[in-house]
Design an enzyme around this catalytic site. Structure first.
Site, PDB file in Angstrom:
ATOM      1  N   GLY A  39      63.994  26.389  29.639  1.00 16.59           N
ATOM      2  CA  GLY A  39      64.088  26.641  31.085  1.00 16.59           C
ATOM      3  C   GLY A  39      63.747  28.068  31.432  1.00 16.59           C
ATOM      4  O   GLY A  39      63.231  28.807  30.586  1.00 16.59           O
ATOM      5  N   ASN A  40      64.001  28.464  32.662  1.00 13.71           N
ATOM      6  CA  ASN A  40      63.763  29.855  33.071  1.00 13.71           C
ATOM      7  C   ASN A  40      64.807  30.275  34.095  1.00 13.71           C
ATOM      8  O   ASN A  40      65.687  29.504  34.456  1.00 13.71           O
ATOM      9  CB  ASN A  40      62.337  30.014  33.597  1.00 13.71           C
ATOM     10  CG  ASN A  40      62.098  29.176  34.837  1.00 13.71           C
ATOM     11  OD1 ASN A  40      62.702  29.401  35.869  1.00 13.71           O
ATOM     12  ND2 ASN A  40      61.230  28.175  34.716  1.00 13.71           N
ATOM     13  N   ARG A  41      64.715  31.497  34.559  1.00 15.91           N
ATOM     14  CA  ARG A  41      65.786  32.080  35.376  1.00 15.91           C
ATOM     15  C   ARG A  41      65.657  31.830  36.880  1.00 15.91           C
ATOM     16  O   ARG A  41      66.414  32.388  37.666  1.00 15.91           O
ATOM     17  CB  ARG A  41      65.822  33.595  35.164  1.00 15.91           C
ATOM     18  CG  ARG A  41      66.223  34.015  33.788  1.00 15.91           C
ATOM     19  CD  ARG A  41      66.287  35.531  33.718  1.00 15.91           C
ATOM     20  NE  ARG A  41      66.448  35.972  32.356  1.00 15.91           N
ATOM     21  CZ  ARG A  41      67.614  36.008  31.716  1.00 15.91           C
ATOM     22  NH1 ARG A  41      68.698  35.626  32.341  1.00 15.91           N
ATOM     23  NH2 ARG A  41      67.671  36.419  30.471  1.00 15.91           N
ATOM     24  N   SER A  42      64.716  31.024  37.304  1.00 14.41           N
ATOM     25  CA  SER A  42      64.561  30.840  38.755  1.00 14.41           C
ATOM     26  C   SER A  42      65.805  30.167  39.342  1.00 14.41           C
ATOM     27  O   SER A  42      66.290  29.166  38.821  1.00 14.41           O
ATOM     28  CB  SER A  42      63.337  29.976  39.037  1.00 14.41           C
ATOM     29  OG  SER A  42      63.277  29.673  40.412  1.00 14.41           O
TER      30      SER A  42
END
Ligand code: PMT
Length: 390
Positions: free
Chosen positions: A201-204
């Site tokens: 995943g990512n931090r958005s």
């Protein structure tokens, strides 16, 4: 202007005092409509002392009050909005002064939900909220943070100053320069499954995409949001997706009928080549093969119809090869969107509950304009540029 402040019976009722004071300080006439439960938290003497108006919860205490107040109100705020009062509004109840007045009111309505996480996530609450949103009710929050009884999680009422800022926006006339324009926005971060319990995943957080959705709606647009994983609740009805493949399908399906598409989501460039059916067991070391995901924005550009405006985002950092700005300019040329909002990311800017700063690049990578501030302010600046291009 006349602002009705509905207060329902949650522990956050004390925060409504700050909201009432802020509205009065801004020169508005404020009438407080507490529920019976809210009066056990903050009594009528407090509300009467602050606003200078009598306060009651019963429809029959002043039989025509709901008609007069509902007809003349410029804004109806419900803060805090408990699960119970949201349900009563969604189902058109008129069993106290607050709900009867809400039924009469034709002005904008802003609700600030506050409740325990499980109550917020309960399908009944979400269905009631979806009903209210579909009728044009504006929603602020809830946020994640400390809750009643020492718990913490999603369900905390937005801060009173944020509610006041939103109220002020709704009270100010907004140019309807996107009236009837169909805007499709992606928000949040896609997640690529590794096995049944893990993902890449990512931090958005979804905040920038949702700020664009809010601002587009205020300016008259018909807004559709496709949201991957987000940390905050959606301000408009949203199509939930998880992976890049799901986002791609949801976006491409809606391309033809959209006038403007804004890809604010952080989309995973790679997915796991072979997703494990069972939970992967611990090993000394592990290699996972990744394969490239399709580039949704590139596909949109290739399939673009006449008059359609395509906007991308680029979150960049500099490295030994080039500065962040040089990487962004190259990306703008590669992607070919009408606008690319380049945000140089750091701990204090870009992803999450932080301000943002963007430079808008054209398809040649040349800077067109720039904006910085809250994500709402950045959203307005991006929409200004879109309006100029139309
Ligand atoms: O959600 P927040 O916490 O508020 O944070 C906002 C944000 C920082 C995530 C947002 O402002 C942002 O910059 N989003 C894009 C993040 C990014 O780095 O995208 P990218 O450089 O990987 O992709 C560039 C553009 O192509 C983006 O519009 C992206 O949506 C799109 N893309 C990317 C990969 C892919 N496979 N398909 C795509 O369409």
């Amino acid at each position: 202007m006349l602002v009705l402040l509905g207060v329902s019976g949650g522990i956050a009722a004390y925060k409504a005092v700050h909201i009432a004071r802020g509205l009065l300080a801004a020169g508005h006439d404020v009438r407080v409509l507490p529920t019976r439960g809210a009066l056990t938290m903050v009594g009528s003497a407090t509300w009467e002392g602050i606003t200078g108006h009598p306060v009651t919860d019963g429809v029959f205490d002043a039989p025509s009050a709901h008609v007069e107040l509902g007809r003349s109100a410029d804004l109806f705020i419900l803060a805090p909005a408990t699960a119970h009062t949201l349900a009563r509004l969604a189902h058109g109840f008129a069993d106290d002064l607050l709900t009867a007045t809400a039924l009469m009111a034709t002005c904008p309505v802003l609700v600030a939900p506050a409740m325990h996480t499980q109550m917020w996530q309960n399908p009944a609450t979400q269905a009631n909220l979806a009903t209210l949103i579909s009728r044009g009710v504006h929603v602020i929050g809830p946020e994640a943070g400390p809750l009643a009884g020492g718990d913490s999680g999603l369900g905390r009422m937005s801060e009173p100053d944020d509610v006041l800022a939103r109220a002020q926006e709704l009270l100010s006339p907004v140019p309807q320069d996107l009236a009837g324009v169909r805007v499709l926005i992606t928000a949040g971060g896609t997640r690529e499954p590794i096995d049944p319990v893990r993902f890449l995943g990512n931090r958005s957080s979804g905040r920038q995409g949702f700020a664009l959705a809010r601002a587009s709606q205020r300016r008259g647009a018909e807004v559709t949001v496709v949201a991957a994983h987000v940390d905050v609740s959606a301000p408009v009805e949203t199509i939930p997706v998880e992976s890049t493949a799901q986002m791609r399908a949801a976006v491409l399906e809606r391309q033809e009928r959209s006038d403007v598409i804004i890809m604010a989501a952080a989309v995973a460039d790679y997915r796991v080549a072979a997703i494990s059916d069972s939970k992967m067991k611990k090993q000394d070391s592990l290699s996972i093969e990744l394969e490239k995901n399709p580039d949704i924005l590139r596909e949109l550009v290739e399939r673009r119809r006449d008059g359609q405006i395509l906007v991308g985002f680029a979150a960049e950092t500099g490295d030994k090869d080039a500065s962040a700005a040089e990487h962004a300019a190259a990306k703008a040329r590669r992607k070919g969107a009408d606008l690319l909002a380049f945000n140089e990311v750091s701990q204090t800017k870009g992803f999450g509950d932080v301000p943002n700063a963007v430079t808008l690049l054209d398809s040649e990578g040349a800077a067109v304009s720039s904006a910085s501030g809250t994500k709402d302010e950045v959203a307005e600046a991006i929409l200004d540029e879109i309006v100029r291009m139309r």
